[in-house]
Design a protein around this motif. Structure first.
Motif, PDB file in Angstrom:
ATOM      1  N   LEU A  79      -7.878   2.842   0.550  1.00  0.00           N
ATOM      2  CA  LEU A  79      -8.297   1.704  -0.271  1.00  0.00           C
ATOM      3  C   LEU A  79      -9.717   1.891  -0.801  1.00  0.00           C
ATOM      4  O   LEU A  79     -10.024   1.495  -1.925  1.00  0.00           O
ATOM      5  CB  LEU A  79      -8.189   0.416   0.539  1.00  0.00           C
ATOM      6  CG  LEU A  79      -6.753   0.002   0.884  1.00  0.00           C
ATOM      7  CD1 LEU A  79      -6.748  -1.078   1.966  1.00  0.00           C
ATOM      8  CD2 LEU A  79      -6.010  -0.477  -0.347  1.00  0.00           C
ATOM      9  N   ALA A  80     -10.590   2.497   0.002  1.00  0.00           N
ATOM     10  CA  ALA A  80     -11.956   2.755  -0.468  1.00  0.00           C
ATOM     11  C   ALA A  80     -11.964   3.839  -1.545  1.00  0.00           C
ATOM     12  O   ALA A  80     -12.651   3.713  -2.573  1.00  0.00           O
ATOM     13  CB  ALA A  80     -12.840   3.168   0.701  1.00  0.00           C
ATOM     14  N   GLU A  81     -11.191   4.895  -1.323  1.00  0.00           N
ATOM     15  CA  GLU A  81     -11.173   6.004  -2.279  1.00  0.00           C
ATOM     16  C   GLU A  81     -10.560   5.610  -3.610  1.00  0.00           C
ATOM     17  O   GLU A  81     -10.893   6.189  -4.651  1.00  0.00           O
ATOM     18  CB  GLU A  81     -10.437   7.192  -1.667  1.00  0.00           C
ATOM     19  CG  GLU A  81     -11.215   7.857  -0.532  1.00  0.00           C
ATOM     20  CD  GLU A  81     -10.383   8.835   0.267  1.00  0.00           C
ATOM     21  OE1 GLU A  81      -9.216   9.074  -0.123  1.00  0.00           O
ATOM     22  OE2 GLU A  81     -10.896   9.344   1.283  1.00  0.00           O
ATOM     23  N   LEU A  82      -9.666   4.622  -3.605  1.00  0.00           N
ATOM     24  CA  LEU A  82      -9.128   4.125  -4.870  1.00  0.00           C
ATOM     25  C   LEU A  82     -10.246   3.633  -5.783  1.00  0.00           C
ATOM     26  O   LEU A  82     -10.153   3.720  -7.008  1.00  0.00           O
ATOM     27  CB  LEU A  82      -8.140   2.968  -4.618  1.00  0.00           C
ATOM     28  CG  LEU A  82      -6.720   3.312  -4.213  1.00  0.00           C
ATOM     29  CD1 LEU A  82      -5.919   2.029  -4.015  1.00  0.00           C
ATOM     30  CD2 LEU A  82      -6.044   4.203  -5.243  1.00  0.00           C
ATOM     31  N   HIS A  83     -11.307   3.121  -5.176  1.00  0.00           N
ATOM     32  CA  HIS A  83     -12.438   2.593  -5.942  1.00  0.00           C
ATOM     33  C   HIS A  83     -13.516   3.647  -6.191  1.00  0.00           C
ATOM     34  O   HIS A  83     -14.579   3.333  -6.718  1.00  0.00           O
ATOM     35  CB  HIS A  83     -13.055   1.397  -5.212  1.00  0.00           C
ATOM     36  CG  HIS A  83     -12.204   0.173  -5.231  1.00  0.00           C
ATOM     37  ND1 HIS A  83     -11.137  -0.018  -4.377  1.00  0.00           N
ATOM     38  CD2 HIS A  83     -12.243  -0.933  -6.027  1.00  0.00           C
ATOM     39  CE1 HIS A  83     -10.573  -1.185  -4.634  1.00  0.00           C
ATOM     40  NE2 HIS A  83     -11.215  -1.762  -5.624  1.00  0.00           N
ATOM     41  N   GLY A  84     -13.253   4.893  -5.793  1.00  0.00           N
ATOM     42  CA  GLY A  84     -14.263   5.923  -5.914  1.00  0.00           C
ATOM     43  C   GLY A  84     -15.247   5.917  -4.769  1.00  0.00           C
ATOM     44  O   GLY A  84     -16.316   6.522  -4.863  1.00  0.00           O
ATOM     45  N   GLY A  85     -14.919   5.234  -3.684  1.00  0.00           N
ATOM     46  CA  GLY A  85     -15.807   5.140  -2.538  1.00  0.00           C
ATOM     47  C   GLY A  85     -15.398   6.069  -1.418  1.00  0.00           C
ATOM     48  O   GLY A  85     -14.632   7.010  -1.612  1.00  0.00           O
ATOM     49  N   TRP A  86     -15.882   5.768  -0.217  1.00  0.00           N
ATOM     50  CA  TRP A  86     -15.578   6.604   0.936  1.00  0.00           C
ATOM     51  C   TRP A  86     -15.661   5.765   2.212  1.00  0.00           C
ATOM     52  O   TRP A  86     -16.194   4.658   2.210  1.00  0.00           O
ATOM     53  CB  TRP A  86     -16.537   7.792   1.047  1.00  0.00           C
ATOM     54  CG  TRP A  86     -18.003   7.462   0.920  1.00  0.00           C
ATOM     55  CD1 TRP A  86     -18.776   7.578  -0.206  1.00  0.00           C
ATOM     56  CD2 TRP A  86     -18.880   6.957   1.943  1.00  0.00           C
ATOM     57  NE1 TRP A  86     -20.065   7.178   0.054  1.00  0.00           N
ATOM     58  CE2 TRP A  86     -20.167   6.795   1.356  1.00  0.00           C
ATOM     59  CE3 TRP A  86     -18.708   6.621   3.279  1.00  0.00           C
ATOM     60  CZ2 TRP A  86     -21.270   6.306   2.076  1.00  0.00           C
ATOM     61  CZ3 TRP A  86     -19.800   6.137   4.004  1.00  0.00           C
ATOM     62  CH2 TRP A  86     -21.063   5.990   3.393  1.00  0.00           C
ATOM     63  N   THR A  87     -15.127   6.305   3.294  1.00  0.00           N
ATOM     64  CA  THR A  87     -15.252   5.696   4.616  1.00  0.00           C
ATOM     65  C   THR A  87     -15.733   6.758   5.602  1.00  0.00           C
ATOM     66  O   THR A  87     -15.510   7.957   5.396  1.00  0.00           O
ATOM     67  CB  THR A  87     -13.914   5.120   5.124  1.00  0.00           C
ATOM     68  OG1 THR A  87     -12.921   6.154   5.118  1.00  0.00           O
ATOM     69  CG2 THR A  87     -13.453   3.961   4.252  1.00  0.00           C
ATOM     70  N   ARG A  88     -16.386   6.305   6.672  1.00  0.00           N
ATOM     71  CA  ARG A  88     -16.870   7.240   7.679  1.00  0.00           C
ATOM     72  C   ARG A  88     -16.973   6.531   9.019  1.00  0.00           C
ATOM     73  O   ARG A  88     -17.466   5.399   9.089  1.00  0.00           O
ATOM     74  CB  ARG A  88     -18.232   7.793   7.273  1.00  0.00           C
ATOM     75  CG  ARG A  88     -18.727   8.893   8.219  1.00  0.00           C
ATOM     76  CD  ARG A  88     -19.960   9.573   7.654  1.00  0.00           C
ATOM     77  NE  ARG A  88     -21.109   8.677   7.606  1.00  0.00           N
ATOM     78  CZ  ARG A  88     -22.167   8.879   6.815  1.00  0.00           C
ATOM     79  NH1 ARG A  88     -22.161   9.901   5.985  1.00  0.00           N
ATOM     80  NH2 ARG A  88     -23.184   8.046   6.849  1.00  0.00           N
TER      81      ARG A  88
ATOM     82  N   ASP B 243       0.828  -1.205   0.000  1.00  0.00           N
ATOM     83  CA  ASP B 243       0.000   0.000   0.000  1.00  0.00           C
ATOM     84  C   ASP B 243       0.866   1.260   0.000  1.00  0.00           C
ATOM     85  O   ASP B 243       0.505   2.272  -0.610  1.00  0.00           O
ATOM     86  CB  ASP B 243      -0.928   0.004   1.220  1.00  0.00           C
ATOM     87  CG  ASP B 243      -2.045  -1.016   1.093  1.00  0.00           C
ATOM     88  OD1 ASP B 243      -2.342  -1.433  -0.040  1.00  0.00           O
ATOM     89  OD2 ASP B 243      -2.629  -1.390   2.131  1.00  0.00           O
ATOM     90  N   VAL B 244       1.994   1.221   0.708  1.00  0.00           N
ATOM     91  CA  VAL B 244       2.906   2.363   0.712  1.00  0.00           C
ATOM     92  C   VAL B 244       3.396   2.639  -0.705  1.00  0.00           C
ATOM     93  O   VAL B 244       3.394   3.791  -1.177  1.00  0.00           O
ATOM     94  CB  VAL B 244       4.093   2.112   1.659  1.00  0.00           C
ATOM     95  CG1 VAL B 244       5.145   3.196   1.480  1.00  0.00           C
ATOM     96  CG2 VAL B 244       3.630   2.076   3.109  1.00  0.00           C
ATOM     97  N   PHE B 245       3.791   1.594  -1.395  1.00  0.00           N
ATOM     98  CA  PHE B 245       4.260   1.777  -2.765  1.00  0.00           C
ATOM     99  C   PHE B 245       3.118   2.220  -3.681  1.00  0.00           C
ATOM    100  O   PHE B 245       3.316   3.013  -4.597  1.00  0.00           O
ATOM    101  CB  PHE B 245       4.893   0.492  -3.295  1.00  0.00           C
ATOM    102  CG  PHE B 245       6.274   0.239  -2.771  1.00  0.00           C
ATOM    103  CD1 PHE B 245       7.335   1.060  -3.128  1.00  0.00           C
ATOM    104  CD2 PHE B 245       6.528  -0.809  -1.895  1.00  0.00           C
ATOM    105  CE1 PHE B 245       8.612   0.843  -2.643  1.00  0.00           C
ATOM    106  CE2 PHE B 245       7.804  -1.034  -1.402  1.00  0.00           C
ATOM    107  CZ  PHE B 245       8.858  -0.211  -1.783  1.00  0.00           C
ATOM    108  N   ASP B 246       1.904   1.717  -3.429  1.00  0.00           N
ATOM    109  CA  ASP B 246       0.754   2.129  -4.231  1.00  0.00           C
ATOM    110  C   ASP B 246       0.511   3.625  -4.095  1.00  0.00           C
ATOM    111  O   ASP B 246       0.210   4.316  -5.083  1.00  0.00           O
ATOM    112  CB  ASP B 246      -0.504   1.372  -3.787  1.00  0.00           C
ATOM    113  CG  ASP B 246      -0.583  -0.027  -4.385  1.00  0.00           C
ATOM    114  OD1 ASP B 246       0.281  -0.356  -5.227  1.00  0.00           O
ATOM    115  OD2 ASP B 246      -1.493  -0.777  -4.003  1.00  0.00           O
ATOM    116  N   ALA B 247       0.604   4.139  -2.859  1.00  0.00           N
ATOM    117  CA  ALA B 247       0.386   5.568  -2.636  1.00  0.00           C
ATOM    118  C   ALA B 247       1.427   6.387  -3.383  1.00  0.00           C
ATOM    119  O   ALA B 247       1.115   7.433  -3.965  1.00  0.00           O
ATOM    120  CB  ALA B 247       0.435   5.878  -1.138  1.00  0.00           C
TER     121      ALA B 247
END
Length: 220
Positions: A175-184, A64-68
């Motif tokens: 990870l959620a925002e990568l898919h166009g989503g969100w978290t709360r 995930d670090v490398f993905d960012a």
């Protein structure tokens, strides 16, 4: 699909993910010290399993670090495939290393959407791990997967609220925002906390408006 992220946002994610890596390393070293005592116990197999699981989680966090970092350069491509999301969630729960330490209740609705499976598996694992950190051994954690008109909503409830500003941990949000989503993150009336993650069924990865944030309230 090539999502994008600002350098400042990427730096914040990298910092948070680095903390996750340190936590996993700490768990690995503690398990290794326990196993190196040379004393045969009936828990050896369980400890070895946890050791391997933590090593895998560390590998995921490093990825995930490398993905960012790749995201800041516009090089990250999601590998979306049609996925029966309920089966994916059940598999993550089955393999979750701390499931036996908590009263884990799972309720899923069948749904099929286009997602990057590896990253959604890590998202669910992150939500569960965060809940473990907010609970004690034997406490109840509830994971619920619900269909929404334009995607799916994953909710993990249990323990103390995550924070007071409505934001979830950076790794899950990333990870959620990568898919166009969100978290709360929310505080429930009984004083416990819940973290919700929305994943849209469309292909609008890289945007923050994959769905109306009120979806969670409407489904709840």
């Amino acid at each position: 699909e090539t999502p994008s992220m600002t350098p400042d946002a990427a730096a914040e994610v990298v910092d948070a993910l680095s903390v996750n890596v340190k936590r996993s390393l700490s768990e690995i070293f503690e398990l290794a010290r326990t196993l190196s005592t040379g004393e045969e116990t009936r828990d050896d197999e369980r400890l070895l399993y946890q050791l391997m699981t933590q090593a895998q989680r560390m590998e995921h966090a490093i990825r995930d670090v490398f993905d960012a970092d790749r995201l800041t350069r516009g090089e990250l491509v999601l590998e979306r495939r049609t996925t029966e999301i309920a089966s994916l969630v059940r598999r993550v729960v089955h393999e979750f290393p701390f499931a036996g330490d908590r009263d884990l209740a799972v309720a899923v609705e069948p749904a099929t959407i286009m997602v990057d499976r590896d990253r959604v598996e890590r998202l669910v694992d992150d939500l569960l791990t965060s809940a473990v950190g907010r609970t004690q051994s034997g406490d109840r954690i509830a994971l619920v997967l619900e269909r929404a008109p334009d995607g799916v909503l994953i909710s993990v409830e249990g323990g103390t609220p995550l924070n007071g500003d409505g934001t979830a941990e950076a790794a899950a949000a990333f990870l959620a925002e990568l898919h166009g989503g969100w978290t709360r993150a929310e505080r429930l009336p009984d004083g416990t906390g819940v973290v919700r993650a929305f994943l849209p069924s469309g292909r609008n990865a890289g945007t923050a408006d994959g769905a109306d944030p009120e979806t969670a309230a409407a489904l709840g």
